[in-house]
Design a protein around this motif. Structure first.
Motif, PDB file in Angstrom:
ATOM      1  N   LYS A 197       0.839  -1.203   0.000  1.00  0.00           N
ATOM      2  CA  LYS A 197       0.000   0.000   0.000  1.00  0.00           C
ATOM      3  C   LYS A 197       0.872   1.250   0.000  1.00  0.00           C
ATOM      4  CE  LYS A 197      -3.741   0.129   2.563  1.00  0.00           C
ATOM      5  NZ  LYS A 197      -4.636   0.265   3.735  1.00  0.00           N
ATOM      6  N   LYS A 198       0.713   2.067  -1.037  1.00  0.00           N
ATOM      7  CA  LYS A 198       1.443   3.323  -1.149  1.00  0.00           C
ATOM      8  C   LYS A 198       0.433   4.472  -1.232  1.00  0.00           C
ATOM      9  CE  LYS A 198       5.369   1.038  -3.365  1.00  0.00           C
ATOM     10  NZ  LYS A 198       6.195   0.896  -4.591  1.00  0.00           N
ATOM     11  N   GLU A 199      -0.192   4.615  -2.364  1.00  0.00           N
ATOM     12  CA  GLU A 199      -1.294   5.561  -2.518  1.00  0.00           C
ATOM     13  C   GLU A 199      -2.497   4.740  -2.960  1.00  0.00           C
ATOM     14  OE1 GLU A 199      -0.087   9.647  -4.121  1.00  0.00           O
ATOM     15  OE2 GLU A 199       1.328   8.283  -5.120  1.00  0.00           O
ATOM     16  N   LEU A 289      -9.172  -1.954   0.276  1.00  0.00           N
ATOM     17  CA  LEU A 289      -8.228  -0.885   0.555  1.00  0.00           C
ATOM     18  C   LEU A 289      -7.726  -0.944   1.989  1.00  0.00           C
ATOM     19  CD1 LEU A 289      -9.603   2.245  -1.322  1.00  0.00           C
ATOM     20  CD2 LEU A 289      -8.073   0.444  -2.109  1.00  0.00           C
ATOM     21  N   ASP A 290      -8.300  -1.840   2.790  1.00  0.00           N
ATOM     22  CA  ASP A 290      -7.866  -2.060   4.166  1.00  0.00           C
ATOM     23  C   ASP A 290      -7.832  -3.555   4.439  1.00  0.00           C
ATOM     24  OD1 ASP A 290      -7.762   0.768   5.222  1.00  0.00           O
ATOM     25  OD2 ASP A 290      -9.860   0.695   4.598  1.00  0.00           O
ATOM     26  N   LEU A 291      -7.040  -3.949   5.410  1.00  0.00           N
ATOM     27  CA  LEU A 291      -6.819  -5.356   5.707  1.00  0.00           C
ATOM     28  C   LEU A 291      -8.042  -5.988   6.357  1.00  0.00           C
ATOM     29  CD1 LEU A 291      -4.562  -7.592   5.791  1.00  0.00           C
ATOM     30  CD2 LEU A 291      -4.182  -6.873   8.164  1.00  0.00           C
ATOM     31  N   PRO A 292      -8.560  -7.093   5.819  1.00  0.00           N
ATOM     32  CA  PRO A 292      -9.644  -7.820   6.488  1.00  0.00           C
ATOM     33  C   PRO A 292      -9.178  -8.374   7.828  1.00  0.00           C
ATOM     34  CG  PRO A 292      -9.472  -8.461   4.177  1.00  0.00           C
ATOM     35  CD  PRO A 292      -8.248  -7.661   4.499  1.00  0.00           C
ATOM     36  N   LYS A 293     -10.124  -8.659   8.717  1.00  0.00           N
ATOM     37  CA  LYS A 293      -9.784  -9.112  10.062  1.00  0.00           C
ATOM     38  C   LYS A 293      -9.428 -10.588  10.125  1.00  0.00           C
ATOM     39  CE  LYS A 293     -12.929  -5.730  12.127  1.00  0.00           C
ATOM     40  NZ  LYS A 293     -14.154  -5.549  12.941  1.00  0.00           N
ATOM     41  N   SER A 294      -9.803 -11.346   9.118  1.00  0.00           N
ATOM     42  CA  SER A 294      -9.578 -12.786   9.166  1.00  0.00           C
ATOM     43  C   SER A 294      -9.547 -13.356   7.757  1.00  0.00           C
ATOM     44  CB  SER A 294     -10.690 -13.478   9.972  1.00  0.00           C
ATOM     45  OG  SER A 294     -11.932 -13.387   9.287  1.00  0.00           O
ATOM     46  N   VAL A 295      -8.984 -14.558   7.637  1.00  0.00           N
ATOM     47  CA  VAL A 295      -8.983 -15.242   6.346  1.00  0.00           C
ATOM     48  C   VAL A 295     -10.414 -15.606   5.954  1.00  0.00           C
ATOM     49  CG1 VAL A 295      -8.186 -17.278   5.089  1.00  0.00           C
ATOM     50  CG2 VAL A 295      -6.651 -16.128   6.679  1.00  0.00           C
ATOM     51  N   TRP A 315      -8.167  -8.258  -5.179  1.00  0.00           N
ATOM     52  CA  TRP A 315      -7.022  -7.352  -5.054  1.00  0.00           C
ATOM     53  C   TRP A 315      -7.042  -6.697  -3.685  1.00  0.00           C
ATOM     54  CZ3 TRP A 315      -6.488  -2.031  -4.393  1.00  0.00           C
ATOM     55  CH2 TRP A 315      -5.275  -1.444  -4.804  1.00  0.00           C
ATOM     56  N   LEU A 316      -5.900  -6.698  -3.004  1.00  0.00           N
ATOM     57  CA  LEU A 316      -5.798  -6.127  -1.665  1.00  0.00           C
ATOM     58  C   LEU A 316      -4.562  -5.250  -1.569  1.00  0.00           C
ATOM     59  CD1 LEU A 316      -6.194  -5.914   1.465  1.00  0.00           C
ATOM     60  CD2 LEU A 316      -5.093  -8.155   1.636  1.00  0.00           C
ATOM     61  N   ALA A 317      -4.735  -4.023  -1.089  1.00  0.00           N
ATOM     62  CA  ALA A 317      -3.609  -3.134  -0.797  1.00  0.00           C
ATOM     63  C   ALA A 317      -3.325  -3.225   0.699  1.00  0.00           C
ATOM     64  CB  ALA A 317      -3.941  -1.696  -1.194  1.00  0.00           C
ATOM     65  N   TYR A 318      -2.067  -3.545   1.042  1.00  0.00           N
ATOM     66  CA  TYR A 318      -1.722  -3.903   2.419  1.00  0.00           C
ATOM     67  C   TYR A 318      -0.440  -3.213   2.832  1.00  0.00           C
ATOM     68  CZ  TYR A 318       0.735  -7.075   5.707  1.00  0.00           C
ATOM     69  OH  TYR A 318       1.458  -7.615   6.725  1.00  0.00           O
ATOM     70  N   GLY A 319      -0.442  -2.607   4.034  1.00  0.00           N
ATOM     71  CA  GLY A 319       0.751  -1.903   4.474  1.00  0.00           C
ATOM     72  C   GLY A 319       0.925  -1.907   5.980  1.00  0.00           C
ATOM     73  N   LEU A 320       1.944  -1.226   6.433  1.00  0.00           N
ATOM     74  CA  LEU A 320       2.289  -1.193   7.847  1.00  0.00           C
ATOM     75  C   LEU A 320       1.144  -0.685   8.703  1.00  0.00           C
ATOM     76  CD1 LEU A 320       4.193  -1.179  10.297  1.00  0.00           C
ATOM     77  CD2 LEU A 320       5.103   1.012   9.491  1.00  0.00           C
ATOM     78  N   GLN A 321       0.479   0.374   8.268  1.00  0.00           N
ATOM     79  CA  GLN A 321      -0.576   0.959   9.083  1.00  0.00           C
ATOM     80  C   GLN A 321      -1.728  -0.014   9.293  1.00  0.00           C
ATOM     81  OE1 GLN A 321      -0.199   3.677  10.749  1.00  0.00           O
ATOM     82  NE2 GLN A 321      -2.201   3.432  11.721  1.00  0.00           N
ATOM     83  N   ASP A 322      -1.962  -0.898   8.331  1.00  0.00           N
ATOM     84  CA  ASP A 322      -3.010  -1.909   8.497  1.00  0.00           C
ATOM     85  C   ASP A 322      -2.707  -2.801   9.703  1.00  0.00           C
ATOM     86  OD1 ASP A 322      -4.864  -1.585   6.219  1.00  0.00           O
ATOM     87  OD2 ASP A 322      -3.082  -1.977   5.032  1.00  0.00           O
ATOM     88  N   VAL A 323      -1.449  -3.225   9.812  1.00  0.00           N
ATOM     89  CA  VAL A 323      -1.063  -4.109  10.916  1.00  0.00           C
ATOM     90  C   VAL A 323      -1.189  -3.371  12.243  1.00  0.00           C
ATOM     91  CG1 VAL A 323       0.695  -5.676  11.777  1.00  0.00           C
ATOM     92  CG2 VAL A 323       0.562  -5.203   9.331  1.00  0.00           C
ATOM     93  N   VAL A 324      -0.680  -2.143  12.278  1.00  0.00           N
ATOM     94  CA  VAL A 324      -0.759  -1.336  13.497  1.00  0.00           C
ATOM     95  C   VAL A 324      -2.207  -1.144  13.921  1.00  0.00           C
ATOM     96  CG1 VAL A 324      -0.308   0.956  14.468  1.00  0.00           C
ATOM     97  CG2 VAL A 324       1.417  -0.154  13.026  1.00  0.00           C
ATOM     98  N   GLN A 325      -3.052  -0.799  12.962  1.00  0.00           N
ATOM     99  CA  GLN A 325      -4.456  -0.517  13.256  1.00  0.00           C
ATOM    100  C   GLN A 325      -5.182  -1.749  13.776  1.00  0.00           C
ATOM    101  OE1 GLN A 325      -6.864   0.676   9.856  1.00  0.00           O
ATOM    102  NE2 GLN A 325      -7.909   2.179  11.112  1.00  0.00           N
TER     103      GLN A 325
END
Length: 641
Positions: A197-199, A289-295, A315-325
């Protein structure tokens, strides 16, 4: 009164639904339920679960009752059955008192088949499981069905359930004596892709313009604000899009949902409140655009793409902030320790899927206790990522977190940690004298994006944790093993994103003809789609209630010249042949002469009107319709009971 002979079931399938034969486990499931047996059915979205209870309900004496947590799209699903000549009704909270009494009276008075119950179908059965991702306490009361009607067969169905969830469904619904039918969870027509995930909005726009121009699709966002901003962004860039979340007025939600179902080429931007009961077969992509909570949630939501079996994209955009959140949401939740542990386990599995260097499809299958071989179609198969020894990089991050806590009694988030490693003398670094730390500037061998990837993967592996309101980073018990040089840390090097290889992008918004349709059949296919759209508008129903794309493609490819040959096309049942046959033949004739070929056997004469199928707090779907129900985004999401 229908007999229990399997031949009757096949006749119902052919005459009512227009399909020549059952697929996969359908025949065995139908035969078992028709004979009066209980069953638990696990079948992926698009696998044809609804036929597994619709056909037995039409063969057995009485009315089939479907229990579902959804009210969304019940009317459309009932209309789909009525279009097939099946008497059907639904009961839910959207009906007025008089409307409810009318449906109940139809059942009691025999208009819905003598008031006798043929079977109970419990759809979305995973909702009964406290270990599942969609637990609803009200589903626990469904055990009373067996106590009150012990001789009525029950069939519980779900598209997503782990081994633990499956066992709990059997126990709570008292189905331990029932037969289990577990189909493959594989959806080979869906290409799974997870990108850094970038923009995200610009990345999404690029995906839609390059690969899915003019396609119908769903974009999932975590928050309501993000939903509205993303929909506005797409519209401003020429992509027709609509928002959907629980904060919108119910009339707006209903109107947007109706447009999405009835119009071609619309993109629905939504929270996970959307998708429940969606029976739109030609959704070509599902984007997160955000990480799902579970498989489970991810599998269920992506499963709304490609129900017609044609190539589609997840298609999933995934980044550091998703994990933190997500970590922060779990730690700050009001649930008890057991709940937080379950949530953490679900998230860990989802993170493992995102960070894998092996085939994503096989990882999904393994999660559901199914083996598989590399698909050759997901992003990790098409562009295999490299792994690298990230032990030293991990030690640099962990050491910085440790020294801030030990030497300064301070905790900071990922941004400050990365600034320290890169030797940046920002205002905050100077303010707290972080340029005096021994780790200041020791990370110049990696750039900022790479350091964010390191922190993301440390969080994903449980070597870092998130704490407090400001999402500060703290060490875990496992961190000491890395700092003590007792554990190596393997990391994933993100490859260059791949584009879909399953289809060719179109530069116009016009409906596209898929690659498996002969080129000379394209104009006829488009003419049939236009005819279908006109019928749908006149009847105020979704286009797929008239015919699915797959059926129109078969008609365009075979160019039937008679009612008999048209009736042999998969998806053309007797009711639709009678209602639309002559019109379709006129469209075919206008599109070009039919090729000379021996006509198939003449269609059988209409049989007596099929017995009624009703819903009890639920809706029946068409042959391949599946209601999928995701967990609510927030406590105030509508419960849909």
């Amino acid at each position: 009164m229908g007999s229990t002979d399997h031949g009757d079931a096949l006749q119902v399938l052919q005459r009512i639904f227009g399909y020549p034969e059952f697929r996969g486990d359908q025949a065995a499931i139908v035969e078992h339920v028709v004979a009066g047996g209980d069953a638990l059915v696990l079948m992926p979205t698009g696998g044809g679960k609804s036929l597994c209870y619709q056909v037995p309900a039409l063969v057995r004496p009485g009315t089939g009752v479907v229990i579902s947590p959804l009210i969304a799209l019940m009317q459309d699903q009932v209309e789909a059955l009525r279009a097939l000549g099946v008497r059907a009704g639904f009961l839910n909270s959207s009906l007025s008192w008089d409307e409810r009494r009318m449906v109940e009276a139809e059942f009691v008075n025999g208009e819905l088949d003598q008031g006798e119950i043929a079977l109970f179908a419990i759809d979305e059965a995973h909702c009964v499981s406290q270990w599942g991702h969609d637990f609803r306490p009200d589903y626990l009361s469904l055990t009373h069905l067996h106590e009150r009607w012990p001789k009525v067969p029950r069939i519980a169905l779900t598209a997503t359930a782990t081994e633990a969830t499956r066992k709990e469904i059997l126990t709570r619904l008292e189905l331990n004596e029932g037969r289990q039918f577990v189909s493959s969870f594989d959806r080979p027509n869906i290409q799974y892709r997870i990108v850094g995930k970038k923009e995200p909005k610009k990345q999404l726009l690029d995906l839609l313009r390059s690969e899915h121009q003019g396609d119908a699709g769903i974009v999932y966002c975590l928050s309501r604000s993000s939903v509205e901003k993303t929909a506005e962004f797409l519209v401003a860039n020429g992509i027709p899009a609509l928002p959907y979340h629980a904060g919108l007025d119910s009339s707006v939600r209903q109107r947007n949902q109706a447009r999405f179902l009835r119009e071609d080429g619309l993109v629905m931007v939504a929270t996970i409140a959307f998708g429940m009961g969606i029976d739109k077969p030609d959704v070509r992509f599902v984007a997160h655009l955000d990480l799902p909570k579970s498989v489970e949630g991810y599998y269920q939501e992506t499963g709304r793409a490609g129900r017609d079996g044609l190539p589609s994209t997840a298609w999933l955009a995934y980044g550091l902030q998703d994990v933190v959140q997500q970590r922060k949401m779990i730690e700050s939740s009001e649930g008890d320790l057991a709940f937080r542990r379950r949530s953490q386990a679900h998230l860990d599995a989802m993170l493992a899927l995102c960070e894998t260097i092996t085939c994503r499809r096989t990882r999904i299958l393994e999660y559901f206790n199914e083996s598989g071989v590399p698909c050759g179609n997901c992003d990790t198969c098409l562009t295999p990522p490299e792994s690298w020894d990230g032990t030293v990089a991990a030690q640099k991050v962990l050491s910085t977190v440790y020294r801030l806590r030990k030497e300064r009694n301070q905790k900071f988030g990922a941004g400050q940690i990365i600034d320290i490693l890169l030797g940046r003398k920002t205002a905050k670094v100077i303010q707290f004298d972080h340029d005096q730390l021994s780790t200041f500037g020791i990370g110049e061998d990696l750039n900022e994006s790479e350091w964010r990837g390191v922190v993301r993967q440390l969080l994903a592996q449980g070597l870092l944790a998130v704490e407090g309101e400001y999402s500060t980073l703290v060490l875990t018990e496992a961190s000491t093993e890395v700092l003590g040089r007792k554990r190596e840390v393997k990391m994933r090097k993100d490859p260059t994103p791949v584009r879909s290889t399953t289809r060719t992008a179109s530069s116009s918004g016009a409906a596209k003809v898929k690659v498996d349709l002969p080129a000379d059949a394209g104009p006829l296919f488009e003419a049939l789609r236009e005819w279908r759209a006109q019928q749908a508008r006149e009847q105020s129903v979704p286009a797929y209630v008239i015919f699915h794309d797959a059926t129109l493609k078969s008609i365009a490819a075979s160019r039937p010249g008679s009612l008999a040959s048209l009736g042999a096309v998969s998806g053309v049942g007797q009711a639709k042949l009678t209602k639309y046959g002559e019109q379709i033949l006129e469209v075919v004739a206008a599109g070009g002469p039919a090729p000379a070929a021996a006509a198939p056997a003449a269609a059988q004469p209409p049989k007596s009107k099929p017995k009624t199928t009703t819903t009890g707090g639920a809706a029946w779907g068409s042959g391949d319709a599946v209601d999928e129900w995701p967990e609510p985004e927030e406590p105030d999401e509508p419960m849909d009971w």
